[in-house]
Each structure stands twice: as C-alpha cells, then as structure tokens.
Design a protein around this motif. Sequence first.
Motif, short mmCIF file in Angstrom:
data_model
loop_
_atom_site.label_atom_id
_atom_site.label_comp_id
_atom_site.label_asym_id
_atom_site.label_seq_id
_atom_site.Cartn_x
_atom_site.Cartn_y
_atom_site.Cartn_z
N SER A 268 60.47 -17.87 14.58
CA SER A 268 59.96 -18.32 15.79
C SER A 268 58.80 -19.51 15.71
CB SER A 268 59.19 -17.14 16.45
OG SER A 268 58.12 -16.56 15.93
N LYS A 269 58.35 -19.82 14.29
CA LYS A 269 57.68 -20.89 14.18
C LYS A 269 58.21 -22.20 14.23
CE LYS A 269 53.76 -18.46 14.12
NZ LYS A 269 52.86 -18.44 15.32
N SER A 346 56.86 -24.51 17.19
CA SER A 346 56.94 -23.10 17.50
C SER A 346 58.24 -23.21 18.55
CB SER A 346 55.95 -22.34 18.28
OG SER A 346 54.80 -22.32 17.41
N GLU A 349 55.55 -18.91 21.41
CA GLU A 349 54.11 -18.72 21.09
C GLU A 349 53.36 -17.93 22.34
OE1 GLU A 349 51.70 -18.70 18.36
OE2 GLU A 349 53.08 -20.40 17.79
#
Length: 453
Positions: A268-269, A346, A349
């Motif tokens: 997810s980053k 991201s 976030e």
Amino acid sequence: MAARKRSSQGVTHVPASDLVSLPRQRSTEGAVEPTSATNPPKIAVALHDGYYGCTSGTGFSNRAFLEVLTRTLPPGRLLVIPVRIPRSDPSHDPVWVAETERILRRAGAEVVPVPGGRAATAAVAGCEALCERVTEVARLHLADVPAAQLIGLDIPFIGLGSHRRAEDPFSLLLVPRSTSELASPEDQRRVRWEHKGLTAAVSGGAHIAAISHHMRGHLEQVYGIPRHAVVDLPNGLLLSDHRDVPLVPLPPRAGAGFLLAMGRAVESKGFEDLLEALRLLGAQGERVPHLVLAPTTHTENLTDHQLQLHAMVRDYAIDATFLPRFSPHYRAWLRSSALRGVVVPSRAEPFGRIPLEAFAAGAAPVIATRAGGLTETVVDGITGFTSEVRDPMDLARAIWRALHISDREREQMRARSRALLTARHDYEATIRSYLRQYTPWAMTLSATARGRA
C-alpha cells in the motif's frame, strides 16, 4: 499483592501478578464503587507501538499522544497499558524506552504492561487476547475512580468494545490509525474482526476517532459507523518535535543530492510505483538524484516484498541506498541541505504523517500521490506536487517538476507548508480540544488539590 516497582526514571510499573490480585468493591447492583473520595479520575491508554520503541509513524504518533496527556492532565491521572516488547526483540530500543519513561514521570503515570510481544498484533487471535487483557487491566485499575476513559490506539485494540461490559467503570475511545480494509483488504478474517469490534464498541456507547477527513468518510461508509459516534481527532505533530532531532550522517552517495522515500514495507506504500517512475525518468535522459529508499520492517530477514523492491532497484540500475530496517533517526535527513525532495507514493493512506514531518523540518518539496489523507496536506503547486495513485508516469512528471523548481519557489513552498502544519495539525491543540469536550473531568483539579496548589 506484589510490590509495585519503579524504573530508574521513576515511572510506576505494576507487575503482571497484580492483574488478578487487585481488590474490587461492587454494589449490589454491580456498579463499581470508589473506595476513597481522594482517588482522582483517570485516562487509560493502551498502545502497541511507541512505548518500547518505534516501528513506524504510528509509534511517533502514539508517543506524541502520551506526551500531550502528560502536559495536560494533573499528576496521577494517567494509566498507560503498553504491549510488552522484550529486550530480545529487535524493535526494543532502550534509549527510546528511557525517553518515554522520562516523559511519563512528569505526570506520575502508572504503567501496566501486558504480555504479548509484537507477534501478538500480527494475528486476529493475538489481538483478541490483547483486548481481553487490556480490558481486565482497566477494569481492575479503574474500579475505584470517580470517572475514567480507556483509549485504544490503533488496529490491535479495535476489539476492545467486544470485551467491555455495561457495568465497567470507564468509557471507551478507539483511535484506528488505519484499517485492514485500507492496508490489507485481502485479509478478510481481520476485516471481519474489525467490523465486529467497531460495531460492538458503538453499540456500547464508545466513540471512534477519525484521524483525517478521509478516515471519517471511510469509517462511516465502509465500516458503517454512525456519524454521531465518530469524533474528529485529526493526526498531527507536536510543533516542537523536530527542534532537537540530532543530525546523523547521510548515506555516502547521498551527499551530492538525494530523494528520500520511507515507510513500512507493504504494497500500500507504493514503492514499486516510485521505482518505475524513476526508471521512466532515467529512460527519458533525466539526471535523477541518488535515492534513499527505506521500506522498513523489524524482521531479522528481508520480507518477500523487500526482496522484490531490492530486485527492482538492481534490475532498473537505480542509484539508491536501500535501508530495510526502521530507525527513528532517518527523519533527521529531512533537515539536510542535500535533500532534493521527499516522495510519498502511497496507494492507500488514512492520513500520511511523512509530509507533516517534512513540513516541520523545512524539507521541500514533497511529492505525493492523491491517496486518502494525503490530499489534505499535499496540495499541488502549493505545499508540494501530486500525482494520480498507481500511475508511475504521472508520478514521474511530479518528480520532474519537483527537481526543476527555483530556489524562490522552494522557499514559498516551505512557508506555505509550515503555515498549514501550524493551522491544522498542531496535535497538542487537537488532543486538548478533545479532552475539554469529551472528558473535562480529567483536566479538573479537585477542591483539595486546588487548595494545595
């Protein structure tokens, strides 16, 4: 009852044996009765990161939360319930612990660690066990106070509402800094556990804190939390937090100029998107500065995701320093004069702490995707440069813009970023506002205490 222990910093620690031996007095109706009128009201805080060390931005936010309470509450009002991290764990940081306990000493805080370790937060069964233990600690240690609130910081404590009883002597606030629906939607068992825990908490009268406008919408729309149960508690920084961050040496090849990207080593980053964007820039003939890439964990060995990122750096021939282990010292590089930009690529976030860290340190520009809470801090052309989520080509364009701004534009961006941080994300002001509105009794001195003062 076993004797209570004081650390060298003077923080009161309660041994594990007290979890089952503290006496309670109950009326015939089952409600807890105070044993002494002199017992003050209390705020109890359960946390898994930020006491024994810091593994991510969550650890910084959690300790900042504690620090604000020590500055705000009268002495003797704070009970801290951390998940115990043994010294043998790589994430246990003795220097961090000493500083945390120095902060808590100012408030005469009582600390009751619960067993579990970092592994307990990795699985639903471990989180359930932690929630049960924390609820029992709160039940025992808050039984004789006139008013109390238990605050659960982050995902491992979302299940506290399932363990709280109607007669318990404390109200409940949950502060999820993310959710599994955002970070790991494929983990449906954990997603279901969170839905169940949040529903139970709200049914029992708890409040759920939204750390950003994005998280408020997410909690209401995806988790079905009714609007009246959500309280705004936007994340932020202590504005003095960066003034005494010690400088640490840069990686050797970063001195001539570098880009910085850091965060947890999870998909997810969006670090893959960043590496692909840098490959595209290189293919177009752009001279890209050295990349300091810190997709971090505390595991002994590299994770599969870290191995994938490392292979991409090698295969794309990107000039980079790869840092797989987390260190709170990395943020010192935000103050480096060699920094050319901070990249936050991201894909999801809930808030996004790194841009605020950059604003506080005077780092500019920030390049970020328009993911979730990032849109509330990184405004294109104003406080940074933005791109679409999961779009390496658009991210490459945003990085190119950042690399070609003038000194004057950079200074203007610094000034606007600092103004936004001060106006909207002063964490101390935010937490104090919450306490005044929802737990005013915690901040009020008794008549006896006022007389002593």
